[in-house]
Enzyme design. Structure first.
Site, PDB file in Angstrom:
ATOM      1  CB  SER A  43      -0.873   0.012   1.244  1.00  0.00           C
ATOM      2  OG  SER A  43      -0.044   0.277   2.354  1.00  0.00           O
ATOM      3  CE  LYS A  44      -0.284   7.016  -3.272  1.00  0.00           C
ATOM      4  NZ  LYS A  44      -1.445   7.542  -3.868  1.00  0.00           N
ATOM      5  NE  ARG A  45       0.124   1.996   6.964  1.00  0.00           N
ATOM      6  CZ  ARG A  45      -0.718   1.175   7.546  1.00  0.00           C
ATOM      7  NH1 ARG A  45      -1.774   1.653   8.110  1.00  0.00           N
ATOM      8  NH2 ARG A  45      -0.504  -0.112   7.567  1.00  0.00           N
ATOM      9  CG  ASP A  46       2.814  -1.488   3.230  1.00  0.00           C
ATOM     10  OD1 ASP A  46       2.854  -1.504   4.456  1.00  0.00           O
ATOM     11  OD2 ASP A  46       1.884  -1.974   2.559  1.00  0.00           O
ATOM     12  N   GLY A  47       5.058   1.979   1.228  1.00  0.00           N
ATOM     13  CA  GLY A  47       6.107   2.514   0.359  1.00  0.00           C
ATOM     14  C   GLY A  47       5.780   2.410  -1.118  1.00  0.00           C
TER      15      GLY A  47
END
Ligand code: GLU
Length: 471
Positions: free
Chosen positions: A240-244
């Protein structure tokens, strides 16, 4: 001769997964064959998702990372080759390897609904396959997938894979807008560019039998295929965006070095036999990013893992910290000056060279903060084993001598500290501590001497005087 390519669709900013494909194709071409070539092709046939800026971002990202295609400034662009695809598609129709289909959207939806109700996989029902329809506006062209065929693939990463033609849809090759689909266009272009190895994401594995068939139908030499493992989040799910999973240039903005990202991406699916983690020779990188220098012939596709790769930002941080630490003071000065858009001095860069920074953002922020007059509670100026009286004596003696100092250099400054301690029978804590707090406003910071050098005479004296007023 090995020829590989990176064939992005300009539908948005390329992310780590896209660039990892480019990197692996680049490394394979450059490290396994003396004459290996790596090329770029822009696959812009999806007009609905086309993003004009994306091509520039892709080129800039490749340049920044030095994953340099030989044709970077003049890549093959699919939208410039429409007549070629149309001609090929017509030829396939003529040879009865493809056909014209005029099924309406409504009809296709109906077919899909019926299949769904019967829990069948969605597939075109071949309604037009034997109708020999003429090509008219609004029609598409479809591949005539041969019946009862086993299609075999010896994937360089995944090994032997077989597909039954029953499970393969009569794929559209030319759309009603006259644009080819990815399937047709990339096969035609890989042949035109003489691509020997198609290195791409695993998501394309299931379409590969169609590509093998198209190569066959067109009488091309089928390239070898290598499908790279998917990249998962540390929790094992989709990134996801949060993971990079952000655009690759976001990493530049976040202050990561290209070599750290390269090092990180190589390990997303490949690992050297000796399990070493730092794969890039930074000196080589600084001179010219010659990757053969750090992977001599070692980058074989057979060593690419089948198992999913895990994206762990902690690893990237670790590499970036190491690569930053390995930079010289001069390099740090230039890097942070460029990054922060302000001139960093050599003594400031010396403070950065002490390490402990993960990104260039942290370095630039550190210098900006250092330049601001610190705010702190006056009590902080007194070391826990000292007294306000001794602190005052130490600080004012240092202040007087520093104000009189003409050559602002390390030896002279050191002499002052030594002199103040011994002449006033003070402890180091009575002198070093308050000067450090006066200069940094922090309980933990580099030594007062390093800070004095970084801040310069005028600013240092100003801060020390302010501290004396507070005491
Ligand atoms: N345009 C495709 C993509 O962006 C290329 C896939 C391939 O390399 O064949 O995924």
């Amino acid at each position: 001769m090995v020829i590989t390519r990176f064939a992005p669709s300009p539908t948005g900013d390329p992310h780590i997964g896209n660039i990892r494909s480019a990197l692996f194709a680049y490394l394979f071409a450059k490290t396994n064959s003396e004459y290996g070539e790596f090329l770029l092709r822009i696959e812009d046939t999806d007009r609905a998702r086309h993003n004009e800026k994306s091509v520039e971002v892709i080129k800039y990202a490749l340049e920044w990372l030095d994953i340099y295609p030989a044709n970077l400034h003049k890549p093959m662009v699919q939208s410039e080759r429409l007549p070629i695809y149309k001609e090929v598609a017509l030829k396939l129709v003529k040879e009865e390897k493809a056909y014209v289909c005029n099924c309406s959207k409504e009809r296709l939806e109906q077919v899909r609904e019926n299949q769904k109700a019967k829990k069948l996989p969605p597939m075109y029902d071949k309604h037009c396959r034997n109708l020999n329809l003429p090509l008219e506006d609004g029609c598409v062209m479809r591949m005539k997938i041969p019946e009862n065929r086993k299609i075999e693939l010896d994937d360089l990463v995944r090994g032997h894979v077989e597909f039954d033609s029953k499970t393969i849809d009569d794929q559209i090759i030319l759309k009603s807008d006259g644009f080819p689909t990815y399937h047709l266009a990339h096969v035609v272009d890989d042949d035109a560019m003489k691509i020997t190895h198609v290195i791409r994401a695993e998501e394309w594995l299931s379409s590969t039998p169609k590509h093998i068939l198209l190569n066959e139908m067109l009488g091309y030499k089928t390239p070898l295929y290598a499908h790279l493992p998917v990249i998962l989040s540390p929790a094992g799910g989709k990134l996801s965006k949060r993971d990079g999973a952000v655009g690759i240039l976001e990493y530049k903005k976040m202050g990561y070095l290209p070599e750290a990202l390269i090092n990180f991406m190589i390990l997303l699916g490949w690992s050297p036999k000796d399990e070493s983690e730092i794969l890039i020779d930074q000196d080589e990188y600084a001179l010219k990013f010659n990757r053969t220098a750090f992977l001599p012939g070692e980058f074989k596709l057979e060593y690419v893992n089948k198992a999913p790769a895990v994206f762990d930002i902690k690893k990237l941080n670790h590499f970036n910290e190491i690569f930053l630490k390995n930079k010289t003071v001069g390099q740090l000065k230039d890097l942070v000056s460029d990054y922060g858009n302000f001139e960093v001095s050599t003594s400031e860069a010396e403070l950065l060279k002490r390490g402990g920074f993960i990104t260039l953002v942290e370095m630039a922020d550190y210098i900006s903060k250092l330049r601001q007059t610190p705010e702190y509670e006056p009590e902080m100026l007194v070391f826990k084993k000292s007294t306000p009286a001794n602190t005052k004596i130490g600080l004012s003696a240092v202040s007087t001598r520093l104000s009189e100092l003409n050559s602002w250099d390390e030896t002279e400054i050191q002499k002052i500290f030594g002199g103040v301690v011994s002449e006033n029978s003070l402890s180091n804590g009575d002198v070093f501590w308050p000067v450090r707090v006066a200069l940094s406003g922090e309980e933990k910071s580099p030594s007062p001497i390093e800070l004095l050098l970084a801040l310069g005479k005028e600013e240092s004296n100003k801060r020390i005087k302010k501290a004396l007023e507070l005491l």
